[in-house]
Design a protein around this motif. Sequence first.
Motif, PDB file in Angstrom:
ATOM      1  N   CYS A 182      55.974  41.933  49.005  1.00 16.95           N
ATOM      2  CA  CYS A 182      54.646  42.031  49.614  1.00 16.95           C
ATOM      3  C   CYS A 182      54.247  40.718  50.281  1.00 16.95           C
ATOM      4  O   CYS A 182      54.621  39.639  49.828  1.00 16.95           O
ATOM      5  CB  CYS A 182      53.613  42.393  48.553  1.00 16.95           C
ATOM      6  N   VAL A 183      53.490  40.839  51.352  1.00 12.61           N
ATOM      7  CA  VAL A 183      52.859  39.682  51.983  1.00 12.61           C
ATOM      8  C   VAL A 183      51.379  40.003  52.138  1.00 12.61           C
ATOM      9  O   VAL A 183      50.994  41.175  52.241  1.00 12.61           O
ATOM     10  CB  VAL A 183      53.489  39.355  53.360  1.00 12.61           C
ATOM     11  N   PRO A 184      50.510  38.995  52.134  1.00 14.82           N
ATOM     12  CA  PRO A 184      49.068  39.243  52.177  1.00 14.82           C
ATOM     13  C   PRO A 184      48.629  39.947  53.449  1.00 14.82           C
ATOM     14  O   PRO A 184      49.223  39.759  54.515  1.00 14.82           O
ATOM     15  CB  PRO A 184      48.458  37.842  52.089  1.00 14.82           C
ATOM     16  N   THR A 213      52.407  46.084  64.825  1.00 16.46           N
ATOM     17  CA  THR A 213      52.135  46.858  63.608  1.00 16.46           C
ATOM     18  C   THR A 213      53.174  46.564  62.533  1.00 16.46           C
ATOM     19  O   THR A 213      53.358  47.354  61.601  1.00 16.46           O
ATOM     20  CB  THR A 213      52.123  48.376  63.902  1.00 16.46           C
ATOM     21  N   GLY A 214      53.877  45.439  62.656  1.00 12.60           N
ATOM     22  CA  GLY A 214      54.972  45.138  61.742  1.00 12.60           C
ATOM     23  C   GLY A 214      54.580  44.249  60.587  1.00 12.60           C
ATOM     24  O   GLY A 214      53.463  43.703  60.517  1.00 12.60           O
ATOM     25  N   LEU A 232      45.532  49.495  61.343  1.00 15.92           N
ATOM     26  CA  LEU A 232      45.316  48.719  60.137  1.00 15.92           C
ATOM     27  C   LEU A 232      46.037  49.294  58.923  1.00 15.92           C
ATOM     28  O   LEU A 232      46.687  48.577  58.154  1.00 15.92           O
ATOM     29  CB  LEU A 232      43.819  48.605  59.843  1.00 15.92           C
ATOM     30  N   ASP A 233      45.939  50.586  58.727  1.00 18.78           N
ATOM     31  CA  ASP A 233      46.564  51.204  57.554  1.00 18.78           C
ATOM     32  C   ASP A 233      48.087  51.056  57.612  1.00 18.78           C
ATOM     33  O   ASP A 233      48.725  50.786  56.594  1.00 18.78           O
ATOM     34  CB  ASP A 233      46.170  52.680  57.457  1.00 18.78           C
ATOM     35  N   ARG A 246      50.325  48.974  54.837  1.00 21.91           N
ATOM     36  CA  ARG A 246      51.402  49.583  54.062  1.00 21.91           C
ATOM     37  C   ARG A 246      52.712  48.801  54.217  1.00 21.91           C
ATOM     38  O   ARG A 246      53.454  48.626  53.263  1.00 21.91           O
ATOM     39  CB  ARG A 246      51.600  51.042  54.493  1.00 21.91           C
ATOM     40  N   LYS A 247      52.987  48.318  55.420  1.00 25.43           N
ATOM     41  CA  LYS A 247      54.220  47.566  55.635  1.00 25.43           C
ATOM     42  C   LYS A 247      54.192  46.208  54.938  1.00 25.43           C
ATOM     43  O   LYS A 247      55.225  45.697  54.495  1.00 25.43           O
ATOM     44  CB  LYS A 247      54.459  47.369  57.131  1.00 25.43           C
TER      45      LYS A 247
END
Length: 338
Positions: free
Chosen positions: A244-246, A265-266, A229-230, A234-235
């Motif tokens: 940024c994307v939500p 995880t992307g 999740l973290d 961050r990505k």
Amino acid sequence: MNKIRIGDLYCGMGGWATGTKLSNHHHYESLKTIWAVDVWDKAIDTYKANHDSVHTYTTDILDLHPSDMEPVDILVGSPPCPEFSNAKQAQERDIEKGMELVNKFFEFVDYIKPRFWAMENVRTFKRYMKYIKLLPEDTQMFIMRGNDYLTPQRRYRCILTNISKIPDKRPTKRTLGDVISTLPVPGKTEPPFFNPIYIDRLGDYYSPKINDSKNLTHHDLYPVKEKHLDKIYRKKMKNPNAGCVPCPDPLDRPARTICAKPSTTGREVIIIKDERLEYPYRYLSLREQACLQGFPVGYILPLQGKTVNQILIGNAFPPPMAASLFEQMKEDMKIDMK
């Protein structure tokens, strides 16, 4: 009246062919796809499972000559887009390879001389139009966005075609959350027996054709591992270069673009918070992604592996966007469909 015959190059899992069925709805079946070509056998398997009346060819289109194919009134195609996409690093792109496939499409256009033709690709393809050989003088180029054309997804596509104008917009109010809420939680709830996108328009063709949730395939739900999740956050939220994307993705808006090869995880992967489940965050199922692309909830996805189907779904041209182009072609033909 004779059928309007369609040829489908780089056909994938059948986005254009499904678009013909949407365009035919409530009318006599004026559009008929008669042949389709793709080099990938998995794509052809999926295509044939849903469009069994079409003559399919599993072959490299570069090895075909247009004279090998039956003449058609409309020619459509979706040449592979990775070489033109921003998702691929610039140093990894092979523009020459990508343009070879695009130019092959226009070789077919030049030889067959269909009444209408249309090719779709990623939005950034417009930068490479100057490399097209045999580009017809009447070519129109425009950008279409999925949620302007009955597709609950902010998917942008570059369209090259000879139709007279960009199709009239048919915005959808359907959101990512609408699609999620109308499909069942496996083993817990039953589907509501209407298509999650087109409940008010497309009738029988888009009905689920399933009796209960046990018959709804490729709808496995996978949680996001807590340790990931973290990294995902961050990505998505702390990327100064890409923006940024939500995180998680909002349910009250159209979905972001469905990708062919999203990393778990992307930045591009869509994760949601599903209040119906015990675990807080999850990925979208293949079935949810296919519905967000505009395929019927009963569209057959053969049992050929999650990765294969993810690529097929992510690469597909949304059928409602294809249908909008076909509608404009019919308008240009002055055909009264009533």
